[in-house]
Design an enzyme around this catalytic site. Structure first.
Site, PDB file in Angstrom:
ATOM      1  N   ASP A 161      -9.437   5.941  -2.478  1.00 57.57           N
ATOM      2  CA  ASP A 161      -8.205   6.293  -2.960  1.00 57.57           C
ATOM      3  C   ASP A 161      -8.939   7.061  -4.594  1.00 57.57           C
ATOM      4  O   ASP A 161     -10.044   7.058  -4.665  1.00 57.57           O
ATOM      5  CB  ASP A 161      -7.326   4.969  -3.659  1.00 57.57           C
ATOM      6  CG  ASP A 161      -7.925   4.143  -4.732  1.00 57.57           C
ATOM      7  OD1 ASP A 161      -9.330   4.107  -4.686  1.00 57.57           O
ATOM      8  OD2 ASP A 161      -7.338   3.576  -5.349  1.00 57.57           O
ATOM      9  N   TYR A 204      -6.294   6.937   3.928  1.00 62.59           N
ATOM     10  CA  TYR A 204      -6.453   5.871   2.781  1.00 62.59           C
ATOM     11  C   TYR A 204      -5.946   4.511   3.218  1.00 62.59           C
ATOM     12  O   TYR A 204      -6.492   3.465   3.239  1.00 62.59           O
ATOM     13  CB  TYR A 204      -6.019   6.130   1.179  1.00 62.59           C
ATOM     14  CG  TYR A 204      -6.109   4.905   0.335  1.00 62.59           C
ATOM     15  CD1 TYR A 204      -6.903   4.386   0.031  1.00 62.59           C
ATOM     16  CD2 TYR A 204      -4.467   4.363   0.480  1.00 62.59           C
ATOM     17  CE1 TYR A 204      -6.793   3.051  -0.759  1.00 62.59           C
ATOM     18  CE2 TYR A 204      -4.412   3.078  -0.323  1.00 62.59           C
ATOM     19  CZ  TYR A 204      -5.668   2.473  -0.648  1.00 62.59           C
ATOM     20  OH  TYR A 204      -5.426   1.237  -1.402  1.00 62.59           O
ATOM     21  N   GLU A 251       0.944  -1.221   0.011  1.00 59.17           N
ATOM     22  CA  GLU A 251      -0.079   0.044  -0.092  1.00 59.17           C
ATOM     23  C   GLU A 251       0.695   1.067   0.026  1.00 59.17           C
ATOM     24  O   GLU A 251       0.364   2.172  -0.621  1.00 59.17           O
ATOM     25  CB  GLU A 251      -1.092  -0.069   1.310  1.00 59.17           C
ATOM     26  CG  GLU A 251      -2.109  -1.068   1.103  1.00 59.17           C
ATOM     27  CD  GLU A 251      -3.038  -0.642  -0.048  1.00 59.17           C
ATOM     28  OE1 GLU A 251      -3.031   0.332  -0.719  1.00 59.17           O
ATOM     29  OE2 GLU A 251      -3.796  -1.769  -0.560  1.00 59.17           O
TER      30      GLU A 251
END
Length: 367
Positions: free
Chosen positions: A147, A129, A46
């Site tokens: 996102d 996020y 991520e």
DNA sequence: AATCCGTGGTG
DNA sequence: TCACCAAGGAT
């Protein structure tokens, strides 16, 4: 009612999950169906994927996992090794925060990532996020990971007229209402896969979309006009000079940039300041060392997020034993690939020296 | 809140 | 060529 509602149908998360079960992308950091993902791998991927494409991330992710197989290994690694492994991927504050986050997880959480959005949010480099994404994907928490993909999908489904980034709170609340309790992690990845493969910025493949019927923008034929965005202007061209010094023992003069700001903590050959009205003809006045400077033909061009840069390259050879100026160092030419060199600086070195052994920058001589 | 942060791909 | 964009965060 005098005017018909655009669409009364609501998007059903289960329709999306059914699509995901058939069309999910096979990605190295993604666990097999039904298997809970490793938080370390989810987190690592991520962070790398922030504003970065899957194609660019894949080799870096695999290399990182090999060099730093666990959060403990990453926490114990020297900073230089982390920055070097990140070199070329961009947004280098991510690498510094990644390292700081690994240390925090080891020192404050016994080497285990916390499993809630709120706790994840406290860690360096983890924002709204990423906290939601890790909580949902690795810990099955009912969290809404919003996102750029999700913003695009939701703004089309609900025809959000407000422009980004002002529309973020609205889009977040719209997303939160759709997250299913049973498979929040799969839902997060499903929306992102949908955005990446079907609901693309240009020419979305609406005919293949599991949410085609409830999509309001599609019903109006306006899908490509969403999301609405504020325009931002491109920065002014900055110019400067870069100085490549080759010492007789086959070493190159380098320095490390300050930890904050542009290319923070990364290595580079010394350069002048970068300014719109910089005069390359006077570059020798900015040289870090006294030598017979040779101005190389052409320039090196590079585009940063908010401004383009054009560097004139000056080259010099100096005698063995020449000392490095304050805060600079000599690096063997054959070890340049071990330095944390950003793309722009690799271009400079390639321009002056030819291909870097073991490096992977592309040459870019112009003029 | 607006700005600052890289890089590579794409139409 | 060039504007846009890609699994954003920190300040």
């Amino acid at each position: 009612m005098l005017t018909p509602a655009p669409s009364a149908t609501k998007p059903d998360p289960q329709d999306l999950l059914a699509w995901y079960d058939r069309h999910r992308r096979d990605l190295p950091w993604r666990a097999k169906p039904g298997v809970t993902a490793d938080p370390y791998r989810v987190w690592l991927s991520e962070i790398m994927l922030q504003q970065t494409t899957v194609t660019a991330v894949r080799p870096y992710y695999l290399n990182f996992l090999e060099r730093f197989p666990t959060v403990e290994a990453l926490a114990e690694a020297p900073s230089d090794a982390v920055m070097q492994a990140w070199a070329g991927l961009g947004y280098y504050s991510r690498a510094r925060n990644l390292h700081a986050c690994a240390k925090a997880v080891v020192e404050k959480h016994g080497g285990l990532f916390p499993g809630t959005e709120a706790e994840l949010l406290k860690l360096p480099g983890i924002g709204a996020y990423t906290a939601a994404a890790v909580a949902a994907i690795a810990f099955d928490q009912k969290a809404a990971a919003v996102d750029g993909n999700v913003e695009r999908v939701m703004s089309r489904i609900f025809m959000v007229e407000e422009a980004l980034p002002k529309a973020k709170p609205l889009i977040r609340s719209l997303t939160e209402e759709l997250v299913p309790a049973d498979r929040p992690g799969d839902f997060a990845q499903a929306v992102m896969d949908l955005g990446a493969t079907i609901c693309t910025p240009k020419r979305p493949a609406c005919a293949l979309c599991p949410w085609m019927v409830p999509c309001r923008a599609r019903a109006e034929g306006l899908q490509e006009t969403f999301p609405k965005k504020q325009k931002k202007e491109t920065g002014q061209l900055r110019k400067g000079a870069a100085f490549v010094v080759l010492r007789a023992d086959d070493t190159i003069l380098l320095r490390t940039r300050p930890p904050q700001g542009l290319l923070g903590g990364m290595a580079e050959p010394p350069t002048s300041t970068w300014e719109p009205d910089y005069q390359p003809s006077r570059a020798v006045l900015d040289a870090p060392i006294e030598a017979r400077w040779q101005r190389l033909p052409g320039t090196v061009k590079h585009v940063f997020t908010h401004f383009p840069l054009e560097l004139t390259v000056l080259f010099a050879k100096v005698a063995k034993g020449t000392p490095a100026p304050e805060d600079m160092r000599w690096t063997p030419r054959l070890q340049l690939h071990e330095e944390a060199l950003p793309g722009a600086m690799k271009k400079v070195l390639v321009h002056a020296l030819g291909e870097i052994p073991g490096g992977k920058a592309k040459a870019s001589a112009k003029d």
